[in-house]
Design a protein around this motif. Sequence first.
Motif, short mmCIF file in Angstrom:
data_model
loop_
_atom_site.label_atom_id
_atom_site.label_comp_id
_atom_site.label_asym_id
_atom_site.label_seq_id
_atom_site.Cartn_x
_atom_site.Cartn_y
_atom_site.Cartn_z
N VAL A 225 -36.75 -4.07 -13.43
CA VAL A 225 -36.82 -5.20 -14.39
C VAL A 225 -35.40 -5.77 -14.48
O VAL A 225 -34.49 -5.34 -14.42
N GLY A 226 -35.60 -7.13 -14.35
CA GLY A 226 -34.42 -7.95 -14.51
C GLY A 226 -34.35 -8.52 -15.88
O GLY A 226 -35.28 -8.93 -16.42
N TYR A 227 -32.95 -8.17 -16.48
CA TYR A 227 -33.26 -8.97 -17.89
C TYR A 227 -32.27 -10.21 -17.80
O TYR A 227 -31.62 -10.48 -17.11
N ALA A 228 -32.73 -11.12 -18.63
CA ALA A 228 -32.31 -12.27 -18.90
C ALA A 228 -30.84 -12.60 -19.53
O ALA A 228 -30.57 -11.65 -20.46
N SER A 229 -30.06 -13.37 -18.94
CA SER A 229 -28.91 -13.76 -19.55
C SER A 229 -28.95 -14.44 -20.73
O SER A 229 -30.14 -14.98 -20.75
N LYS A 230 -28.12 -14.63 -21.69
CA LYS A 230 -28.23 -15.36 -22.78
C LYS A 230 -28.70 -16.64 -22.60
O LYS A 230 -28.43 -17.58 -21.92
N GLY A 231 -29.59 -17.03 -23.32
CA GLY A 231 -30.36 -18.68 -23.06
C GLY A 231 -31.25 -18.62 -22.05
O GLY A 231 -32.05 -19.75 -21.84
N ASP A 232 -31.48 -17.75 -21.12
CA ASP A 232 -32.50 -18.05 -19.83
C ASP A 232 -33.95 -17.78 -20.34
O ASP A 232 -34.40 -17.03 -21.35
N ASP A 233 -34.79 -18.19 -19.48
CA ASP A 233 -36.35 -18.04 -19.87
C ASP A 233 -36.68 -16.56 -19.76
O ASP A 233 -35.86 -15.93 -18.92
N CYS A 234 -37.36 -16.16 -20.80
CA CYS A 234 -37.82 -14.75 -20.70
C CYS A 234 -39.55 -14.66 -21.25
O CYS A 234 -39.83 -15.72 -21.84
N PHE A 235 -40.15 -13.40 -21.05
CA PHE A 235 -41.41 -13.14 -21.30
C PHE A 235 -41.55 -13.06 -22.88
O PHE A 235 -40.70 -12.71 -23.69
N ILE A 248 -36.84 -10.04 -21.02
CA ILE A 248 -36.99 -9.92 -19.54
C ILE A 248 -37.06 -11.33 -18.87
O ILE A 248 -38.00 -11.91 -19.34
N ALA A 249 -36.50 -11.27 -17.85
CA ALA A 249 -36.54 -12.53 -16.94
C ALA A 249 -37.39 -12.21 -15.55
O ALA A 249 -38.01 -13.38 -15.28
N ALA A 250 -37.73 -11.06 -15.23
CA ALA A 250 -38.59 -10.71 -14.22
C ALA A 250 -38.86 -9.20 -14.10
O ALA A 250 -38.31 -8.53 -14.48
N TYR A 251 -40.20 -9.20 -13.66
CA TYR A 251 -40.75 -7.74 -13.42
C TYR A 251 -40.81 -8.04 -11.82
O TYR A 251 -41.57 -8.66 -11.52
N TYR A 252 -40.23 -7.19 -10.97
CA TYR A 252 -40.41 -7.05 -9.72
C TYR A 252 -41.18 -5.81 -9.33
O TYR A 252 -40.64 -4.83 -9.29
N TRP A 253 -42.35 -5.77 -8.87
CA TRP A 253 -42.90 -4.82 -8.27
C TRP A 253 -43.38 -4.78 -6.87
O TRP A 253 -43.67 -5.70 -6.38
N TRP A 254 -43.03 -3.67 -6.25
CA TRP A 254 -43.27 -3.34 -4.99
C TRP A 254 -44.30 -2.17 -5.07
O TRP A 254 -44.23 -1.28 -5.77
N ILE A 255 -45.65 -2.41 -4.26
CA ILE A 255 -46.52 -1.59 -4.11
C ILE A 255 -46.83 -1.30 -2.76
O ILE A 255 -46.84 -1.92 -1.86
N PHE A 256 -46.90 -0.01 -2.71
CA PHE A 256 -46.88 0.84 -1.37
C PHE A 256 -48.25 0.08 -0.66
O PHE A 256 -49.33 0.03 -0.90
N LEU A 261 -45.00 -8.03 -6.22
CA LEU A 261 -45.44 -8.81 -6.91
C LEU A 261 -44.55 -9.23 -7.94
O LEU A 261 -43.83 -8.29 -8.56
N ASN A 262 -43.85 -10.34 -7.98
CA ASN A 262 -42.83 -10.68 -8.74
C ASN A 262 -43.25 -11.75 -9.84
O ASN A 262 -43.52 -12.81 -9.57
N PHE A 263 -43.13 -11.00 -11.21
CA PHE A 263 -43.68 -11.69 -12.23
C PHE A 263 -42.49 -12.41 -12.82
O PHE A 263 -41.50 -11.90 -13.18
N TYR A 264 -42.52 -13.81 -13.39
CA TYR A 264 -41.49 -14.64 -13.91
C TYR A 264 -42.22 -15.18 -15.12
O TYR A 264 -43.44 -15.41 -15.03
N PRO A 265 -41.45 -15.75 -15.85
CA PRO A 265 -41.94 -16.33 -16.88
C PRO A 265 -42.89 -17.52 -16.79
O PRO A 265 -43.80 -17.93 -17.31
N TRP A 266 -42.49 -18.07 -15.77
CA TRP A 266 -43.32 -19.40 -15.19
C TRP A 266 -44.69 -19.02 -14.36
O TRP A 266 -45.61 -19.65 -14.13
#
Length: 348
Positions: A225-235, A248-256, A261-266
């Motif tokens: 889980v990547g957390y956003a710095s101040k003012g950045d896009d988040c979910f 939260i700025a990003a959810y980075y999932w690795w699946i075996f 699957l990299n989820f971003y606010p966009w």
Amino acid sequence: MGVIHPDITKAQTLPSTYYRDENIHLKLMRKFSGSWNFIGLEAALVEGEAIPVLLGDIPMLLTKQGGIINCISNVCTHRAMILCDGIKKVNSITCPYHGRTFSLCGKIKHMPEFSEVENFPAPSDDLPKAKVAIWNGLIFASLNLKESFENYILDVEQRMNFIDFSNLTKDDKLNREHNLFANWMLYVDNYLEGFHIPYVHKGLNSVIDYSNYKTEVYRNAVLQVGYASKGDDCFTLPPEHPDFGSNIAAYYWWIFPNLMLNFYPWGLSINVVMPNGVNETKVIYYGMVGDQNKSGRGAGGDLDTVEHEDQWIVEACNRGMKSVLYQRGRYSPSMEKGVHHFHRLLTE
Ligand code: FES
Ligand SMILES: [Fe+2]
């Protein structure tokens, strides 16, 4: 005790032979193709089309006929000719060697000069099939009859169910294909830790809060889980979501074994890591955009720069793995939980 100690504080990393030995590679490929594998996007599959795909190192064909999606062997049941080399729009699949013909669901339809052959055709003359599952427009296949897809995807499903997948559209501008001179596991290892971010990705480091980067380990997946710095896009998360209240700025999932699957606010960036022998890897990127206004911003912004920085590292480690002076290393318990988990799954 397995190859990797379950206690990360005692464990040593995966031995270098795993990254360079042909026989170990083949064994890992059996494990790879026995898992569920992402093989394509439903939106990109056309009726009457046959697309060559791989389950690990096993050549398969992804097909659609009468609205039904199948994943069938791409190897002729006569004398093992590869049936399709590229994408074909067909009603049936004809082997280029001696003309054996199959339907798009793998049933044998015709074979020249075989009228005197006893017990022909038999079920063994049909093309073997993999199990297929579709999750939010993503197509998966597996040759293992035991593991249910629901079980395989459960952890991702539970955490990401706030995403409206029907709102995401495939954006071909985000398609990428990278060929690397490196073992596929080095690419996964590198993906599974944010430890290297301040050293390797200076640009990315400035938009994510590195001190607040969290890794969670699941049965067959790792979430960063990547957390956003101040003012950045988040979910925007619903109140009942476990992360509600966090930026939260990003959810980075690795699946075996090979899906990211990299989820971003966009939207969503999908990476598939395809082994091509021990020393080569193809990485394929697809992008699904929900909010065009946010595309190109925040943690999911300059993906090309991040990719090049990672590829340089991964190819250099591949050269390093060949040194007789390196056998294996140790893990950072705070930063390399994901890598440790991946190595455990590979060797269990
Ligand atoms: S190998 Fe396919 S028809 Fe002979
Ligand atoms: Fe990286």
